[in-house]
Design an enzyme around this catalytic site. Sequence first.
Site, PDB file in Angstrom:
ATOM      1  CG  PHE A 176      56.347  21.426  87.450  1.00 33.49           C
ATOM      2  CD1 PHE A 176      56.519  22.938  87.544  1.00 33.49           C
ATOM      3  CD2 PHE A 176      56.992  20.819  86.399  1.00 33.49           C
ATOM      4  CE1 PHE A 176      57.425  23.513  86.754  1.00 33.49           C
ATOM      5  CE2 PHE A 176      57.669  21.529  85.610  1.00 33.49           C
ATOM      6  CZ  PHE A 176      58.039  22.924  85.725  1.00 33.49           C
ATOM      7  CG  ASP A 290      63.574  17.170  83.698  1.00 31.79           C
ATOM      8  OD1 ASP A 290      64.874  17.254  83.997  1.00 31.79           O
ATOM      9  OD2 ASP A 290      62.734  17.231  84.527  1.00 31.79           O
TER      10      ASP A 290
END
Length: 485
Positions: A176, A290
Site C-alpha cells: 500500500f 498478513d
Amino acid sequence: MGNEYVYDESYNLTSYDCERLCWTNCSCMAYTYTYATTNRATCKTYGPRTGKAKDESYREYYGIVRTRRPYPEEKEKKWVRIWSIITIASLVSLLSCYFLYKKLNINGKAVKYVMLVVFLEVKKILKLLLHRLRHFYNYIRADNKVNAELHHFTFQSISSATNNFSSANKLGEGGFGAVYKGKLVDGQEVAVKRLSRSSEQGVKEFKNETELIAKLQHTNLVRLIGCCIEKKEKILVYEYMPNKSLDSFLFDPRKKGLLDWNTRFVIIDGIAQGLLYLHRFSRLRVIHRDLKASNILLDDYLKPKISDFGMAKLFGIDESEANTSRVVGTRGYMPPEYMLEGSVSTKTDVFGFGVLLLEIVSSKMNHGSTQHDAEHPLNLLGHAWELWNEAGRGLELMDPVLEDSCTPKEVMTCIHVGLLCVQDHAIDRPTMSEVISMLTNENMHLPEPKRPAFFIERHQADSARDDNIGNGSVNGQSISILVAR
C-alpha cells in the site's frame, strides 16, 4: 533561566515538538511555544524555579507557559500517597471510635452516643472515599483518552523529517505504499509509512491501523507514534527499527549468517508471544491476517516486532470466527479455509506463523521457492513434509549455515510445531498458547502432524491456474481476493 530554540518554516515546529524537546531535558519543568508572522517557530524551555515550587510561579515569573505533564509513573506515585493517607485516616478514625466506646460504660445513652459518633465518622470516610474514587475514575478515563490519541503531524514536518521523501531515505515498499526513514525535530528517528494515493484500499487500511495500533501495547508489537492526514496524504509514523525487516536477513545469502540459531529461536518466540497477546490478551481479539517475514521488524538487538496492521480484523472478546467476502493477505501464508472460503479465525494467523517458522529454520521462502526436482516440484511446506516422513532426514530442512550454532532437538521441535501449524484443517492446528508451550516445554508430547495444506505436485497447468487467482502478488506482496458468499 531558559533555553531558546528557533526554527524556520522548513522545520514546521509544532507545540508537540516543543514538548518533546522539554522531555529530552531532565531539568526542564515548563515550556513556551510561539509561531511568529515571520514564519519562525520559537520554543523556550525552563528549569526548576527557586523559592516557589508551585506551577503558578512559572506563570508569575515567565508569563503564559505550559508546565510539563508528569509521566504515568509520577501520577502513580501521587495516587499511592493519596490512598495511603485515606487508609491511615480511616484506621485512625475507627481506632478513635473503638477507644471512645471502651472508655464509656456500655449502657443506654453511652451506646447511642458511641453509635452516633461511629456513624458520623463512617459517613465522613465514605464521602471522602467516594470523592476520591470519582476523581480517580476521571483520571483513568482522561489518561486512557490521552493514550488513545495519536499525535497528528503536519505534512510539512513529515516532509522535512524525510528530506522531502528522498529516495536515499527509502527503507522499502509494501502493498500500500513506501516506507521512509525520518528524523523528528528533537532528533528521534522514525519510520514513515506513506500510503499510495492510488490505492483503493488505502483509506480503510489507514483508519484500521491508526485506531488499532494506538491501543496495542506489547514489547513484540511495533509502536505507532503518530499520523498525518493532509493534502490527500495518509501517513503513519512508527518507531524506527534499525535492522529493518526479518526478510532482509533471512533471504539474503550475504546476511542470513548473522542470524545464528539462538537469535532465530528468540525471534520465533517473540513472534509467538506477540500473536498470543493479539489473540487473547489485547482489548479486542485481533487477527493480523498478513503475517510474513517482511512484516516482522527487528530492533537494535534483533528482537522481533510485528508490524503492518492494515489488514487486521477485530473480533469481540467472545468471538472466535467470522466469514468475510474480502480476502486479503499474501499468497503462501494464507490457509485454505480463508483463501478459498473467506473463513477467518485465530487459526488463520497460526497457519501464517507455521509457514514463517519453517522459513526461519530453512532460510527459504514458501512462495516462489519450489524445490528443483523435475518429478516433484514442491513448495517449502511440501518439501518439509516429505523430509519429515523420511526417517532421519528432517534436519535436512535446516539451513546449513546453522549447523555450528544449533541444538538439533530444538530445531526438530520447531519443524514439528511448524508442520502442526500448517495442517490442512483449522481444527487440527494448535492455538498460539499451545504453540508456546510446545516450543518451551522439552518434555511435552507433541501429536504427529497431518499432511499440510496445498500439498500437491505442481504441474504446469496447476501453476498457470494458481497464478490467475485474484490480483496476483509479485515478490510476496499483499493481495486482495474477492470471494462470493
